[in-house]
Design a protein around this motif. Structure first.
Motif: not given
Lengths: 364, 329
Positions: A120-121, A131-133, A138, A140
């Motif tokens: 994911v990052s 994170f997954d905007a 937000m 982590g």
């Protein structure tokens, strides 16, 4: 484990009776059969995911620090599940299952733990920086209490843009001793920010019992800021879910910040490098908690009791989530390591056309 | 071109950017009702309201972090530290959150924000209120650092910093706020100076005095004194320390073959250390003498006037450093 869980049924039932079977029955009525089974399925998925991570860590596929959430699943699911997609969630470093609860897929989350490009990052964050905007997860964050100030900023942004979203900020009990927490609570209070501070109160900051480092209990730490305080049983998904369903709506309609003491328990060591028990808590304490307060067996027993689930169905459910987790591990395994060139990407989002941004001589 | 103070130039930049972009807001201690501890934000509350110009509690770590959180959603906070001395309390959020966010999110979340305020010593403010913070900030990749020395640079660079998509530390000088200089009239269009461009503030051919921030003025005084002595000193104002205009440094060294680095901060791992390393690495063959640094004495800033004077770089010391690289001492 399905069999093992069946064995502890009686004890959990006894517990339910002591706490009032009526309350449980009433709470059960709020949810459909599918919803209730969905809760069990999701918590089982979280548990199996963490167990897989543990396994992968042991064989060196995951490195660094890795903090498991086993035992605390009902906090993640119950306090994130009822949120809207556009609500924000921010957390510390024990956040794998919270990411899953916010809708991140198991494969890319596992790939992040593996340090792969498909993470994911992009493999640059690791276990502590998921994170997954897009899904508004937000992070982590790795510095105890640091995320509370960021949460105030997310709440600020919601208010600034006149949105009706909420921000749920998770922190551990030990984080309430950090300055950032106090400054953030105060700012959230004076500006009436839509932030719900959830203390995952698992009684220990690493190996230090909370009462050794605080003169008052966690629940009293919100009062001085004039923030409404709530204490909930974090081991009961019926309670955590119903609680957040109502609270999120209140905050959406302008109730301002909230402070939640979610009482829970960590079944594993602080991180993969730490012992489950030892100098700071006894083996007996851990096994008693596991026996009586495992959020998965608690719900499973409610479902058995109400004839909403059979042992066979539980086993099927378990097989299904195990398959999801195996697939996630395969996805992670198949995902390439980040290319060497990625070392220098994402340091700056704007590479100025003038001057040198990197001073290690690489662009000579 | 109108002559305005450094303070007014900053105020113009803030007002123009607040006007231009609703996602910009100014937050800090005393910035709103009090008009700013140094009056940089004078009149902004009245003009833009308390949604955009916000007084905070004395919680540097907290409001710096709040700014980072807001920037994570695409807002463009300008976080004012009353002075950068107090920003030491906020360094966790600056370094661990703002500077690393874009990297550890794999490029998903950037922090388009500015941390600004005065840095460095003023007069007799003693140890805790007199320190140059550049090294702490510039040390960490992920952050940019701007140090304007003149009103025009202050205005043009602040506007660029607010528009930049990365976290920018913007260090002003307490003793510069009243300094006057020519700044293009706002009527003549948008005045923006891109980050990463040094400026030769005075041309010369015998020695390069390379510097940044308010030391530019000291460098110019020293150059004036040297001229009377028949030495032609070039003054290179880096203006931005990250990105760093390496080309400008090398160009000047190629021309003069002698360099002095002048800065307000301490010598150990100071900005000058990096510049010296860079010059020896990339222009060694052009040097006719070792590069010499002029810095603050390696002590906490004393209060007593005479000691403070001894601790700070002064014109004579800059001249002496130039003499040394010219083998005139």
């Amino acid at each position: 484990m399905a069999e093992a869980m069946a064995e502890t049924k009686t004890k959990a039932q006894e517990g339910a009776q002591r706490n009032g079977t009526d309350v449980t029955a009433e709470r059960m009525e709020r949810f459909s059969k599918d919803e209730l089974r969905g809760f069990l399925r999701d918590m089982l998925l979280f548990r199996r995911f963490e167990e897989k991570a543990e396994e992968a860590y042991a064989i060196g596929k995951i490195g660094g620090f890795c903090h498991l959430h086993i035992g605390q699943e009902a906090v993640a699911l119950g306090l994130i599940g009822p949120l809207r997609e556009d609500d924000y969630v921010i957390s510390a470093y024990r956040e794998h299952t919270q990411a899953l609860a916010k809708g991140l897929e198991a494969g890319p989350v596992m790939a992040e733990l593996y340090g792969r490009d498909g993470g994911v990052s992009r493999g640059k964050g690791g276990s502590m920086h998921l994170f997954d905007a897009e899904r508004r997860f937000m992070g982590g964050h790795g510095i105890v209490g640091g995320q509370t100030a960021l949460a105030a900023g997310l709440g600020w942004s919601i208010r600034y843009r006149e949105g009706d979203q909420v921000c749920v900020c998770f922190l551990g009990d030990a984080a309430v001793n950090q300055g950032a927490f106090h400054e953030s609570m105060n700012m959230a209070a004076i500006w009436k920010l839509p932030v719900i501070f959830v203390v995952e109160n698992n009684a220990y900051g690493m190996g230090t019992a909370f009462e050794r480092v605080s003169a008052v209990p966690v629940v009293e730490r919100g009062e001085g800021y004039g923030i409404p305080t709530h204490a909930i049983n974090g081991q009961d998904i019926l309670e955590t879910w119903s609680f957040m369903e109502e609270l999120a709506e209140e905050v959406r309609s302008g109730a301002g910040p909230q402070y939640v003491d979610a009482r829970t328990y960590r079944f594993k060591g602080h991180s993969m490098s730490d012992p489950v028990s030892g100098t700071y808590r006894s083996k007996e304490e851990v096994s008693e908690k596991k026996e009586r307060e495992d959020p998965i067996t608690v719900l499973r027993d409610h479902l058995f009791e109400a004839d909403l689930l059979s042992q066979e169905e539980l086993e099927e459910m378990d097989a299904e989530v195990r398959a999801v987790v195996d697939e996630a591990a395969e996805f992670a395994d198949d995902s390439p390591f980040p290319a060497d060139e990625e070392l220098y990407t994402h340091v700056y989002s704007e590479l100025n056309e003038h001057g040198r941004l990197f001073l290690d001589g690489r662009d000579r | 071109m109108p002559e305005i103070t450094y303070r007014e130039a900053l105020n113009q930049a803030l007002a123009e950017e607040l006007e231009r972009d609703d996602s910009v807001f100014l937050m800090g201690e005393e910035v709103a009702e009090y008009d700013g501890a140094y009056k940089v934000s004078k009149g902004l509350l009245e003009r833009f309201g308390d949604r955009r110009v916000v007084d905070t509690p004395i919680s540097e770590l907290g409001f710096a972090g709040l700014g980072v959180g807001a920037a994570m959603t695409g807002l463009r906070p300008v976080i004012e530290f009353m002075t950068f001395n107090f920003s030491i309390l906020a360094l966790d959020q600056v370094i661990n959150s703002a500077a690393k966010m874009y990297y550890m999110t794999g490029g998903q979340i950037s922090c388009p924000m500015v941390f600004r305020g005065p840095s460095g010593a003023a007069l007799q403010l003693s140890a805790q209120h007199s320190q140059a913070a550049e090294t702490w900030y510039v040390h960490s990749p992920g952050i940019k650092l701007v140090t304007p020395g003149t009103p025009a640079d202050a205005k043009g660079l602040l506007k660029a910093s607010i528009r930049d998509n990365d976290p920018v530390a913007f260090m002003e000088g307490e003793l510069l706020y009243n300094v006057k200089g020519e700044v293009p009239d706002p009527e003549d269009g948008d005045f923006v100076i891109p980050l990463g461009k040094a400026e030769v503030k005075r041309e010369g051919s015998d020695v390069s005095i390379i510097t940044h921030g308010k030391m530019v003025h000291l460098a110019l005084q020293a150059a004036g004194k040297l001229e009377k002595d028949g030495v032609s000193a070039e003054v290179v104002d880096l203006r931005t320390l990250r990105p760093l205009d390496v080309e400008a440094i090398l160009k000047s060294v190629h021309k003069t073959n002698r360099a002095v680095y002048l800065e307000e901060g301490w010598p150990y791992v100071g900005i000058g250390s990096q510049i010296v390393a860079l010059i020896q690495d990339e222009a060694f063959d052009y040097l006719d003498a070792p590069v010499v640094r002029v810095t603050q004495a390696d002590v906490p800033m004393p209060y007593a006037k005479n000691l403070e004077k001894l601790a700070k770089p002064d014109v004579n010391r800059v001249v002496a450093a130039c003499d040394r690289v010219l083998y005139r001492d």
